[in-house]
Write a protein that holds these residues in place. Sequence first.
Motif, mmCIF file in Angstrom:
data_model
loop_
_atom_site.group_PDB
_atom_site.id
_atom_site.type_symbol
_atom_site.label_atom_id
_atom_site.label_comp_id
_atom_site.label_asym_id
_atom_site.label_seq_id
_atom_site.Cartn_x
_atom_site.Cartn_y
_atom_site.Cartn_z
ATOM 1 N N ALA A 150 -30.599 28.488 42.936
ATOM 2 C CA ALA A 150 -31.383 28.710 41.717
ATOM 3 C C ALA A 150 -32.502 27.675 41.609
ATOM 4 C CB ALA A 150 -30.474 28.661 40.501
ATOM 5 N N LEU A 151 -32.195 26.423 41.926
ATOM 6 C CA LEU A 151 -33.229 25.391 41.870
ATOM 7 C C LEU A 151 -34.297 25.632 42.930
ATOM 8 C CD1 LEU A 151 -31.250 22.048 41.250
ATOM 9 C CD2 LEU A 151 -32.659 23.317 39.623
ATOM 10 N N GLN A 152 -33.861 25.984 44.139
ATOM 11 C CA GLN A 152 -34.818 26.196 45.215
ATOM 12 C C GLN A 152 -35.756 27.361 44.918
ATOM 13 O OE1 GLN A 152 -31.958 26.607 48.391
ATOM 14 N NE2 GLN A 152 -32.298 24.509 49.141
ATOM 15 N N GLU A 153 -35.261 28.371 44.217
ATOM 16 C CA GLU A 153 -36.065 29.551 43.918
ATOM 17 C C GLU A 153 -36.797 29.442 42.581
ATOM 18 O OE1 GLU A 153 -33.332 32.765 44.149
ATOM 19 O OE2 GLU A 153 -33.102 32.638 46.344
ATOM 20 N N GLY A 154 -36.663 28.287 41.930
ATOM 21 C CA GLY A 154 -37.360 28.093 40.665
ATOM 22 C C GLY A 154 -36.740 28.805 39.495
ATOM 23 N N ARG A 155 -35.514 29.275 39.618
ATOM 24 C CA ARG A 155 -34.821 29.953 38.514
ATOM 25 C C ARG A 155 -34.070 28.911 37.688
ATOM 26 N NH1 ARG A 155 -30.886 32.737 40.143
ATOM 27 N NH2 ARG A 155 -30.849 32.207 42.368
ATOM 28 N N VAL A 156 -34.848 28.170 36.919
ATOM 29 C CA VAL A 156 -34.307 27.021 36.182
ATOM 30 C C VAL A 156 -33.268 27.449 35.158
ATOM 31 C CG1 VAL A 156 -34.896 25.050 34.728
ATOM 32 C CG2 VAL A 156 -36.451 25.769 36.549
ATOM 33 N N ASP A 157 -33.545 28.546 34.445
ATOM 34 C CA ASP A 157 -32.587 28.998 33.420
ATOM 35 C C ASP A 157 -31.252 29.376 34.047
ATOM 36 O OD1 ASP A 157 -34.837 28.671 31.926
ATOM 37 O OD2 ASP A 157 -34.685 30.592 30.872
ATOM 38 N N ALA A 158 -31.290 29.988 35.238
ATOM 39 C CA ALA A 158 -30.048 30.364 35.922
ATOM 40 C C ALA A 158 -29.274 29.117 36.340
ATOM 41 C CB ALA A 158 -30.365 31.218 37.154
ATOM 42 N N ALA A 159 -29.997 28.093 36.783
ATOM 43 C CA ALA A 159 -29.331 26.840 37.148
ATOM 44 C C ALA A 159 -28.699 26.198 35.916
ATOM 45 C CB ALA A 159 -30.336 25.879 37.792
ATOM 46 N N TYR A 160 -29.407 26.268 34.799
ATOM 47 C CA TYR A 160 -28.898 25.661 33.564
ATOM 48 C C TYR A 160 -27.605 26.328 33.109
ATOM 49 C CZ TYR A 160 -28.878 23.812 28.796
ATOM 50 O OH TYR A 160 -28.528 23.190 27.619
ATOM 51 N N SER A 218 -30.651 19.752 26.394
ATOM 52 C CA SER A 218 -31.032 21.101 25.995
ATOM 53 C C SER A 218 -31.688 21.834 27.159
ATOM 54 C CB SER A 218 -32.000 21.041 24.813
ATOM 55 O OG SER A 218 -33.239 20.458 25.226
ATOM 56 N N LEU A 219 -31.806 23.149 27.009
ATOM 57 C CA LEU A 219 -32.450 23.953 28.043
ATOM 58 C C LEU A 219 -33.899 23.517 28.236
ATOM 59 C CD1 LEU A 219 -32.669 26.303 30.022
ATOM 60 C CD2 LEU A 219 -33.015 27.832 28.059
ATOM 61 N N GLU A 220 -34.590 23.250 27.122
ATOM 62 C CA GLU A 220 -35.990 22.839 27.222
ATOM 63 C C GLU A 220 -36.131 21.504 27.954
ATOM 64 O OE1 GLU A 220 -39.864 22.871 27.325
ATOM 65 O OE2 GLU A 220 -38.621 24.554 26.648
ATOM 66 N N ALA A 221 -35.211 20.564 27.664
ATOM 67 C CA ALA A 221 -35.250 19.266 28.341
ATOM 68 C C ALA A 221 -34.958 19.433 29.828
ATOM 69 C CB ALA A 221 -34.249 18.315 27.698
ATOM 70 N N PHE A 222 -34.042 20.345 30.163
ATOM 71 C CA PHE A 222 -33.716 20.611 31.566
ATOM 72 C C PHE A 222 -34.928 21.221 32.287
ATOM 73 C CE2 PHE A 222 -31.811 23.156 35.000
ATOM 74 C CZ PHE A 222 -31.010 22.193 35.605
ATOM 75 N N ARG A 223 -35.582 22.180 31.630
ATOM 76 C CA ARG A 223 -36.779 22.779 32.218
ATOM 77 C C ARG A 223 -37.846 21.729 32.479
ATOM 78 N NH1 ARG A 223 -37.274 27.649 27.793
ATOM 79 N NH2 ARG A 223 -35.877 29.197 28.783
ATOM 80 N N ARG A 224 -38.036 20.836 31.513
ATOM 81 C CA ARG A 224 -39.060 19.810 31.640
ATOM 82 C C ARG A 224 -38.737 18.848 32.781
ATOM 83 N NH1 ARG A 224 -39.210 18.826 26.791
ATOM 84 N NH2 ARG A 224 -37.765 17.082 26.674
ATOM 85 N N ALA A 225 -37.450 18.495 32.917
ATOM 86 C CA ALA A 225 -37.047 17.576 33.976
ATOM 87 C C ALA A 225 -37.313 18.172 35.354
ATOM 88 C CB ALA A 225 -35.567 17.216 33.834
#
Length: 279
Positions: free
Chosen positions: A35-45, A57-64
């Motif tokens: 998920a991280l390699q493919e840029g699917r951040v929400d799926a990784a979260y 939070s999801l937003e903080a994870f996306r930003r990181a």
Amino acid sequence: MKRTALFLFLLALPACGSSYAQQGPSDTLRAYAQALQEGRVDAAYRLLSDEAKRSMSLEAFRRAVRDNPDDALEIARAIARPAADPVVTATVTLPNGEELLLVFEGGRWRLDAAAVDLYGQATPRQALVGFLRAFERRRYDVIMRYVPDAEKEGLVDPAGSSPGEAGASVGEASAAVGEGEALPAGAAGGAGADASQKPGGGPGTARAAAGAAQLTPEKLKAAWEGPQREQINRVVQAIKAALPTATIEETGDSASMAYGAGGTVAFIREHGVWKIKDF
């Protein structure tokens, strides 16, 4: 800082959702990495544990991930190929403060060897539980396992403590009784149960009385079932009451646990096992 946060959240992956847990931790690790390699951040979260999500939070994870793309890919590549199969464990705390370790093997949870080791010493908590069990059963031969080598051989330093210091080692008070000396009021850990009722004296007096006497189960029994019986029972009850919720702090080969109104159990690791130095 953000890279560290990303890495720390990986520790929570074995506790993720039930569908992934049924597939196994290796599958979850690979899914997270992909998920991280493919840029699917929400799926990784979504693969993070509930505790991890409460902390970030999801937003903080996306930003990181967005601010540190190279680091995210590096982490993903690393966890996609673990050096060994993950070992899934769980820790259950019993009402008396004892901890049991379970290991997930062959699709089933199984008890670790510590469950059958009634007098274990692998951790400070296990050593204290074993010590208390031996005390309740009057197994003074077993209690000797928890006595540091220097105390067994009477090699304690009479000048090593100040007269007002609270508590004493397992060996000090009993050695004093074994030599025909009266136990000082502060020996055998008498201060910890209730600091407002601390007796006078301290371990230094007991050490001086002990001299070079070698500690034996018989001397231990004479001390704890004789003049110090009421006092040691009070201390043991205070330790038992505190154990279920107490925090044991470890620093190298030393550890400590607070109990009662000012009491402290001090541990020391010798020959790879934990022993009780003071209480």
